[in-house]
Write a protein that holds these residues in place. Structure first.
Motif, short mmCIF file in Angstrom:
data_model
loop_
_atom_site.label_atom_id
_atom_site.label_comp_id
_atom_site.label_asym_id
_atom_site.label_seq_id
_atom_site.Cartn_x
_atom_site.Cartn_y
_atom_site.Cartn_z
N ARG A 1 1.92 124.63 29.06
CA ARG A 1 1.10 123.43 28.96
C ARG A 1 -0.12 123.62 29.85
O ARG A 1 0.00 124.10 30.99
CB ARG A 1 1.91 122.22 29.40
CG ARG A 1 1.10 120.96 29.55
CD ARG A 1 1.96 119.79 29.98
NE ARG A 1 1.10 118.66 30.31
CZ ARG A 1 1.37 117.40 30.00
NH1 ARG A 1 2.52 117.10 29.39
NH2 ARG A 1 0.55 116.44 30.34
N ILE B 1 6.78 125.85 30.24
CA ILE B 1 7.71 124.83 29.75
C ILE B 1 9.07 125.46 29.45
O ILE B 1 10.09 125.05 30.01
CB ILE B 1 7.16 124.16 28.48
CG1 ILE B 1 5.76 123.57 28.74
CG2 ILE B 1 8.11 123.05 28.01
CD1 ILE B 1 5.08 123.05 27.47
N TYR C 1 10.94 118.12 26.70
CA TYR C 1 10.66 119.15 25.69
C TYR C 1 11.97 119.82 25.25
O TYR C 1 12.93 119.85 26.01
CB TYR C 1 9.73 120.22 26.23
CG TYR C 1 8.38 119.74 26.70
CD1 TYR C 1 8.15 119.47 28.05
CD2 TYR C 1 7.34 119.56 25.81
CE1 TYR C 1 6.92 119.02 28.50
CE2 TYR C 1 6.08 119.13 26.25
CZ TYR C 1 5.89 118.87 27.59
OH TYR C 1 4.66 118.42 28.02
N LEU D 1 8.37 124.39 19.45
CA LEU D 1 8.49 123.48 20.60
C LEU D 1 8.48 122.04 20.09
O LEU D 1 7.57 121.66 19.35
CB LEU D 1 7.33 123.68 21.56
CG LEU D 1 7.22 122.69 22.73
CD1 LEU D 1 8.28 122.98 23.78
CD2 LEU D 1 5.82 122.75 23.36
N VAL E 1 8.17 118.16 21.25
CA VAL E 1 7.80 117.23 22.31
C VAL E 1 8.52 115.92 21.99
O VAL E 1 8.24 115.29 20.96
CB VAL E 1 6.28 117.02 22.37
CG1 VAL E 1 5.91 116.11 23.53
CG2 VAL E 1 5.56 118.36 22.48
N GLN F 1 9.04 112.57 26.84
CA GLN F 1 7.87 113.12 27.54
C GLN F 1 6.81 112.03 27.56
O GLN F 1 6.17 111.75 26.54
CB GLN F 1 7.36 114.39 26.86
CG GLN F 1 6.04 114.93 27.39
CD GLN F 1 5.99 115.10 28.89
OE1 GLN F 1 5.22 114.42 29.58
NE2 GLN F 1 6.83 115.96 29.41
N PRO G 1 2.36 113.32 27.19
CA PRO G 1 2.31 114.56 26.41
C PRO G 1 0.91 115.08 26.10
O PRO G 1 0.78 116.20 25.61
CB PRO G 1 3.02 114.17 25.11
CG PRO G 1 2.68 112.73 24.94
CD PRO G 1 2.66 112.16 26.34
N TYR H 1 -1.39 122.93 24.36
CA TYR H 1 -0.16 123.70 24.40
C TYR H 1 -0.40 125.11 23.89
O TYR H 1 -0.97 125.32 22.81
CB TYR H 1 0.93 123.02 23.56
CG TYR H 1 1.40 121.73 24.20
CD1 TYR H 1 0.73 120.53 23.96
CD2 TYR H 1 2.49 121.72 25.07
CE1 TYR H 1 1.15 119.35 24.55
CE2 TYR H 1 2.91 120.54 25.67
CZ TYR H 1 2.23 119.37 25.41
OH TYR H 1 2.64 118.21 26.01
#
Lengths: 110, 113
Positions: free
Chosen positions: B36, B46, B64, B76, B78, B82, B85, B89
């Motif tokens: 991130r 992450i 995550y 990934l 999210v 989170q 966010p 990424y």
């Protein structure tokens, strides 16, 4: 604590004005040090990997050097297209994660 | 051409919604990573995976989740847990046991509606 710092935070150069960016690290057991270039809104682009003190690598106007505590990215006669953020990262021995510095934002003015 | 692809380039999330970011590589790399990036900060890890069906939490894994069912793919998610966010990424990959140099994809910018 393992840490990677970069200086300066931002640098403005006139076209043709050579300078150096610094990456200082405090990690026990360096396995590799990486330099990347990142343009706005894009992923980092790999430039160099250095493994041991005294090592140097060159690519066009860029030269990276490594000592036991820091690395320098020398930019010779920069052009406007060299404007970008330059990221430094280190990989420790016995540790499988890379620690990134915050970057130096370079602007080269025509 | 070998490389890493990420999609979408931009992603919008509504509150309470889970969203999934795609990362695919054809470099035959064993290891894959998710970072991130926030303005003025370094990349923060992450999750990472060094082998199929195995992955480890990085420094900011809360909120995550990931999976690694194929060597080429490392999506990934999210989750709604989170709370902040909005970020850029980045997915990366590397060989294991060699130079360890990580190569990055073009990134996905996630924005909250």
């Amino acid at each position: 604590e393992d840490q990677v710092t970069q200086s300066p935070e931002a640098l403005r150069l006139q076209e043709g004005e050579s300078s150096s960016l610094n990456c200082s690290y405090t990690v026990s057991g360096l396995r590799g040090l990486f330099w990347y270039r990142q343009d706005p809104g894009k992923g980092p682009e790999f430039l160099f990997t250095l493994y041991s003190a005294g090592e140097e690598k060159e690519k066009e106007r860029l030269k990276a050097t490594l000592t036991k505590k820091e690395s320098f990215l020398h930019i010779t006669a920069p052009k406007p297209e060299d404007s970008a953020t330059y990221l430094c990262a280190v990989l420790k021995t016995s540790y499988d994660k890379v620690i990134f510095g915050p970057g130096t934002s370079l602007s080269v003015i025509p | 051409d070998g490389g890493i692809t990420q999609s979408p380039k931009y992603l919008f999330r509504k509150e309470g919604q889970n969203v999934t970011l795609s990362c695919e590589q054809n470099l035959n790399h064993d290891a894959m990573y998710w970072y991130r990036q926030d303005p003025g900060q370094g990349l923060r890890l992450i999750y990472y995976s060094q082998i199929v069906n195995d992955f480890q939490k990085g420094d900011i894994a809360e909120g995550y989740s990931v999976s690694r069912e194929k060597k080429e793919s490392f999506p990934l998610t999210v989750t709604s847990a989170q709370k902040n966010p909005t970020a850029f990424y980045l997915c990366a990959s590397s060989i294991v046991g060699g130079s360890e140099t990580q190569y990055f994809g073009p990134g996905t910018r996630l924005l909250v509606l």
